[in-house]
Structures are given as C-alpha cells and as structure tokens.
Write an enzyme that holds these catalytic residues in place. Structure first.
Site, short mmCIF file in Angstrom:
data_model
loop_
_atom_site.label_atom_id
_atom_site.label_comp_id
_atom_site.label_asym_id
_atom_site.label_seq_id
_atom_site.Cartn_x
_atom_site.Cartn_y
_atom_site.Cartn_z
CG ASP A 475 31.72 46.91 30.65
OD1 ASP A 475 31.00 45.92 30.88
OD2 ASP A 475 32.70 47.22 31.36
CG ASP A 545 34.94 41.88 35.46
OD1 ASP A 545 35.34 42.04 34.30
OD2 ASP A 545 34.07 42.61 35.98
C1 DGJ Z 1 33.67 45.80 33.94
C2 DGJ Z 1 34.56 45.08 32.98
O1 DGJ Z 1 34.30 43.71 33.02
C3 DGJ Z 1 36.01 45.43 33.31
O2 DGJ Z 1 36.88 44.71 32.48
C4 DGJ Z 1 36.20 46.91 33.18
O3 DGJ Z 1 36.05 47.29 31.83
C5 DGJ Z 1 35.23 47.66 34.05
N1 DGJ Z 1 33.87 47.23 33.82
C6 DGJ Z 1 35.32 49.14 33.82
O4 DGJ Z 1 34.38 49.85 34.52
#
Ligand code: DGJ
Length: 731
Positions: A475, A545
């Site tokens: 991430d 997201d």
């Molecule tokens: C952002 C990601 O897009 C989510 O799926 C998740 O992993 C969060 N970060 C976790 O902090």
C-alpha cells in the site's frame, strides 16, 4: 542474430528477420526508411534531407512498403521553419520549434539550444535503436523501439547520454511522441478520478491547443491514469473505427501532452513530468525514460482494450503470472480494520475457507504500535500484544485450511509516532525548516536515499524470511509534499522524483528475485498506483477503496479500457456501503466477477443464506474465471450510457463465453434491452447455462449467429437486478 551497426555513410541493404517470425523491423537504405510492422499495423519513420529523423506513418498495416516515399521536410510557412512544421520523431528544444519538445537541456555555459540529427542505428530481432546526436555537443539520444507484433503494440524508450566533458541539466526528458495522421478531427478518451472514484472514462474533442494529463503527486495517482485513446472524427465505438491508444509505464510523476498544433497535427508527447523536474547528467551518465507504449486498431475501443489486455498479460505482468489464475481472496480490512489479533483472524479464516476462498489476507494493524492510523508505520515487527506468538500460528492455521497467506504492508511510509521516525527523522522527504505536512498522519520515506532503500529492503526480507508469506498487499497512502532531499547538493535534489521510483522498482525486483513465489498487489489508497511500470512487478492492483457495487460498475468500466480484468481486484463487501446504498449480494458478487474476485465483507455478520449464496457464487466464479481473467472482454453495454450494463468474456480457445448483465433500475415495466453477444463463431452452437431463471430464450443450444444477431433477452426487473449465463461451445 548479431546486431548490425550502420553509420550514415555505410548504409547497406539491410533486411533483418527474427528467426521464424515475420519481419517486424526493416530498414530500406535507398529511401532511408524504417518499417516497424505488427500483425495489423505499420509504423514508418525515416531520415529526411536535413539528416533529421521524422515520423512518416502510423496506422493500419500497409504491406506494400514500396509505396512510401522518403521522409521529406515540410514546407516553411509564415512564421514557421521547415523543421518546426515537420513531424519530428524526437524533437529537442532548439532552433525554431514551438510544439511540445521531447527533450530540453541546459549546458553549464548557459546554452539551451539542442538540435538532434541522425547518427547511427542498430537492428536486432524485434528491436530498433536509432541514435541521434546534437549538431555540436556530445549529447547522444538513443531511441529504442520494441515491436510486439501479436499485440499491435510498439514500445518506445529513450536513453539520454552525456558524452561531453561537462555536466548538463535535463529540464524535460520525454519518452517520445506519437503522431496521428495530419489534418483530421479527433476525439480523446482518458481516465480521470479521485479517491473512491478512480479510472472514470471521459471523452472530448481534441481542439487546437494542448490538453495535459499528469501526476505531480509522486505516484501514478488516482486522479489521472497514464493512458489515452484517440479515435478519428469521434466516430469509433466498441466495435468499429480507428483508435490509436497508448500508455506510459511509470509510477511516479508522469505527463501526457495531447496537442493539436495550429497546423492540424495531433501529437501525444509523454514521459517524466517536467514540472519541478531537473536531472543533472555528469559526463558519461545516462538517463533512461519510462516506456511509452502505443498501438492502433480499426476495430474500435473494444479491440483497443483487448490488445492492451493481451499485451499486459503476456508481455508486461511478471512471467509467472501468465499461467496462474488469480486466487479468490479474502481481506480482513473492512471486517476488523486495525483491530487484528490471532483469534479474530482465525475466526474469519474459518468462514472464508468454508466458502472456497484460496488466499487469506490480513490487512493493516498487525505491526508496531499500530492501533489506528496515527502510529506504527516504519516499524515492521509483529505487534506482541496482538500476536504474542508471532504470525506463525495464524499462518499455519490458514494453510491448514488450504489457503495461502497474504499480509498488508506500507513500506514507503513512516508515522512520526514510530521507532523509526524517532531514530531517523531525516529519512523523510522534507525541506529543512519548512513544515512536514502529514497525510493520513504519515510522512513519505525518501526512497531515493540508499540507506532508506536498504532499510526498507532489509525489513521486508526479515519479514518474508521469518514468516511463510505468499502474498503482499503493498500500500501507499499519501502523496508527496515538501519534496526535499537536503542531504544532496541542491542541484541534485530534484532527482528525487525519478530516483524514488527507480529505487522502488529495484526493491520490488530484488524481492521478487529472492522470493520467486511471492505475489504482490499494488495499492495506493485505492487505485492510486496502476500503470504499466508497476504492473511489471505485481500480479494485481487494487482498483478503488470504493467497493460499492453500483459505483464500481463505472470505475471498472474505465479501468478495463486500459488495464486487464485479471489485474482488477474487485471485492464483495457489506451493505449499506459507505454511500448508504444497499444492493443484493448476488449483484455484488457478479460485479466482482468482472475482474479478479475478492471478498472484503465482515463474515461475522453474514447469515446462513449469505454463506450459501456466497459458496454458490464462488464455485461459479471458479468455473468461469479462466475465461474472465485470460479471455477477451467485450463491453456490450456501458454504465455510462444507460440502465443496462453488460460484459461478455470469450475464452482464448473460444470454447467458453460468459455474460454478466446488470440492470440499474426498471421504469414503467419496460423490458431490459436485448443483449447482442460478440466474439462467437457464427457457425458454432453454444449450450446456455444460466445461473438463474432470468433468461427468456427457451432453447438450451443456440447458434453463434443467433446469439450475436438476434441476441438474448432477460427478465431483469426492479433495482440492481443481475444475471449471468455461461455459453459452452458444442462439439
Ligand atoms: C488503504 C487501502 O486502499 C485499504 O484497502 C486498506 O488496506 C487501508 N489502506 C489500510 O490502511
């Protein structure tokens, strides 16, 4: 075959053929023309009478090479020079040239004029290298072309080399320019968005002037994607029409300039973003630009996407990805957020295994003092309160259930509340004495620094060698700000933008080499890092997201214009979603099946009926996923255009096809529109297997001709209805 070097004076008849393949790169010394040929396209360039290299043609295949005349400078007109009006293949900023340049340089004594002419060439199998040189200085620019005949795609990269005795400064270094046939009207398609609304398709006429698509954020960004498609006269649709398309392979600051010159020449320049760009090259140093891919088809946007998808699957994604279908993934994020621990994850794992999940991923919260997003990033040790016995018991448990184990990491970041930051406050990008703006309570580690790079690599190696991890969700949850690198000389500080990404790639490449079975997902606060550079190093990408199914239709529709369904991670999550909308579980599953399926719901809240339906849906996806992930996608009805969305996938061998269809809302009892299938064999028969009773056609076996011309009708009613049919070709 040995590469052949030719100086301008020593041009010999040269026909190079890669063993057993049709000739894809050819030079005709008589006319000084190069021909780059793919299955259905030709790209022609040549050396003109002033020794400049210029574009001649890019479009549908012209097999009769002999029809092309030598490259010829344009006629001067008004306030313009001949070279200024010519479609130069790699124009530097020098002389009277006013279109967007590919290269801009400053020399120490203040000279900023650069004029590149042909110097030499090298042809080898599917590659061509043309070296250009400045008319005075030892600045050598090598244009490298790689032809991918099966995908109708050509790759351009450029190496810029300082062979002078003094340093020089690159102020703009582009990967190349794609020229479209001059004098026509065109339309631009591109992908734009923001967090939770990435990769949405926009289309607009290309009018005189420039349109800039870019990222200044340090990563690829969810605000724009480095991809374009241009169709002639705005007349192309999914099935028909001339479409030129392209994409950059770069995960940092990038820029695409779509320009319609005053003389009706549409051109697309792309490469490193020149905003805040400044890259010194010492004598002997070289900078290579990102890869810039381009392709053409006369079969509309649908074929343009299919070519990109095949190209990505077979030529971009890590080699092992080719024969590996993406597993069905469960991710704990939306179930537990930061509240992870061994019993809770095991409970979720039981339930996930029960419905057929193959890869269990524990998301954020397992490390350092990570109880919320205010602390812990940078400290990549297992949190002893949450996992007193380490991760091993959980990993064993997950594997005993027949699943692989994946873990979330965010290696490029640090929270000020962390051991790492307390020890190394200088490791973040910053301007001394200026604020260190936090995003999501975190700062960006300066990966361009060798010590930071070494720390990040070593932390990951420790984690991967101590734990049996199959998969990383990598991430990156904020964009750059105050991009300073105070430890190096001021003149070198802006190299940060480029070196950060090169070092990120280097870490990923070395990890992959060390752990050849490791798989990686690229995530950046949703779909903020999806491009052909990162896709060389990861198996899949997080799309957004925003997991709300109806919004996802639009995001996924845009995504598939540029990127393959196989890399598009789609989760089934709970309702009501963040936007308050509730849709049926079946609808959510079928929308996730448009790409690679994940489940991100809180399984602790599911009913028995939910589990029963989920098991059925997972089993269904397993039966069709090779077709979805590896087959050809036909977007039959777009969410941008009406109430019905339909996508069809045809397997590589043509034996199976899958239709997924969704109705937003029915009004006035109106029947859903007929769906006309594509990509089938008119003369074959197909057995129809429906997942429900919505199909109105009664025959079990129908011909390809019927399916594509008469079409299928479905009894889709109410709101958020959905269905799917599989077609098996009858022997
Ligand atoms: C952002 C990601 O897009 C989510 O799926 C998740 O992993 C969060 N970060 C976790 O902090």
């Amino acid at each position: 075959m040995k590469p052949i070097r030719l100086g301008l004076l020593g041009l010999f008849i040269l026909i190079v053929t890669s063993a057993g393949m049709a000739q894809s790169v050819r030079f005709d010394p008589a006319r000084k023309l190069w021909f780059l040929s793919t299955r259905s396209t030709s790209y022609v360039l040549g050396i003109n009478e002033e020794n400049g290299v210029q574009h001649v043609y890019w479009g549908k295949r012209v097999a009769a090479d002999g029809d092309f005349a030598p490259a010829h400078l344009a006629s001067a007109y008004g306030f313009e020079t001949r070279e200024g009006l010519t479609a130069e293949e790699y124009p530097a900023w020098g002389g009277m040239r006013y279109a967007e340049p590919c290269l801009k340089v400053t020399f120490p004594e203040g000279n900023r004029d650069l004029v590149l002419n042909y110097d030499s060439q090298k042809i080898s199998a599917d590659t061509l290298e043309i070296t250009l040189k400045d008319i005075r200085y030892g600045v050598f620019v090598t244009l490298s072309y790689r032809v991918f005949p099966r995908f109708d795609v050509i790759e351009k990269t450029v190496g810029i080399e300082n062979r002078t005795k003094q340093p020089l400064l690159l102020e703009s270094a582009q990967s190349g320019v794609w020229h479209l046939p001059q004098g026509q009207r065109y339309r631009l398609s591109y992908l734009h968005g923001f967090w939770a609304g990435e990769t949405r398709l926009a289309q607009e006429p290309i009018d005189p002037g420039k349109k800039i698509l870019e990222s200044r954020r340090g990563n690829t960004s969810g605000q724009a994607s480095p991809w374009f498609a241009i169709d002639a006269l705005g007349a192309a649709d999914e099935e028909h029409g001339n479409v030129w398309f392209g994409a950059l392979g770069w995960s940092g600051n990038w820029k695409l300039v779509i320009e319609d010159t005053p003389y009706d020449q549409v051109r697309v320049v792309g490469g490193f973003n020149d905003f805040d760009f400044s890259y010194p090259l010492k004598p002997g140093e070289r900078l290579t630009t990102p890869a810039f891919y381009g392709g053409y088809t006369d079969l509309g946007f649908g074929e343009a996407s299919r070519l990109m998808h095949r190209f990505e699957r077979e030529a971009i994604l890590p080699a092992r990805s080719a024969d590996h279908l993406r597993p069905i993934l469960y991710n704990s994020w939306e179930a537990t957020y930061f509240n992870v621990n061994e019993p809770a994850q095991k409970a979720l794992a039981d339930k996930a295994a029960g419905i057929g999940v193959e890869l269990f991923v524990m998301d954020d919260g397992w490390f350092g003092q990570r109880n919320d997003d205010r602390a812990g990033l940078g400290d990549w040790y297992v949190n002893p309160q949450k996992f007193p016995n380490g991760l091993t018991p959980l990993i064993h448990y997950i594997k005993s259930k027949g699943m692989k184990f994946g873990l979330w990491v965010e290696p490029e970041m640090v929270n000020p509340k962390s051991d790492l930051y307390r020890k190394h406050p200088d490791w973040v990008i910053n301007f001394p004495g200026r604020p260190r703006t936090e995003g999501r309570n975190q700062l960006v580690l300066n990966l361009a620094r060798e010590d930071v790079k070494a720390y990040v690599f070593a932390s990951l190696v420790k984690l991967l060698s101590e734990n049996n991890i199959d998969f990383l969700k990598w991430d990156m949850n904020r964009h750059f700000s105050e991009p300073g690198w105070p430890e190096v000389a001021p003149a070198d500080q802006r190299k940060l933008w480029v070196n950060y990404v090169l070092n990120l790639y280097d870490i990923l490449d070395r990890l992959r080499a060390r752990y050849p079975n490791l798989e990686i997902e690229s995530c950046s606060g949703g779909g903020g890092r999806v491009d052909l550079g990162i896709l060389k190093r990861v198996e899949q990408a997080w799309t957004s997201d925003n997991t709300e199914a109806f919004d996802r239709l639009t995001i996924q529709d845009g995504f598939t214009h540029a990127y393959a369904p196989k890399v598009m991670m789609d989760w089934v999550t709970d309702v009501p979603n963040l936007n308050g909308r509730s849709t049926p579980l079946k609808y959510r599953f079928l929308i996730a099946m448009m790409g690679s399926v994940g489940i991100g719901a809180n399984l602790n809240r599911w009913s028995e009926q939910d589990f029963a339906l989920a098991s059925k849906m997972v089993a269904y996806y397993k039966a069709i996923r090779a077709t979805v992930q590896e087959g050809d996608l036909y977007r039959l009805a777009s969410p941008r255009e009406g109430e019905l969305t339909a996508s069809q996938y045809v397997s590589r061998d043509g034996q199976q096809s899958v239709l997924l269809a969704f109705l937003r809302s029915q009004q006035f009892l109106r029947p859903a529109p007929t769906i006309y299938l594509r990509g089938l064999d008119e003369n074959s028969n197909y057995r129809l297997i429906s997942i429900d009773d919505k199909l109105m056609e009664k025959g079990d076996v129908l011909s390809g001709a019927y399916l594509m011309n008469h079409g299928l009708n479905f009894n889709l009613t109410g709101d958020f209805d959905s269905t799917s049919v599989t077609l098996e070709r009858v022997k």
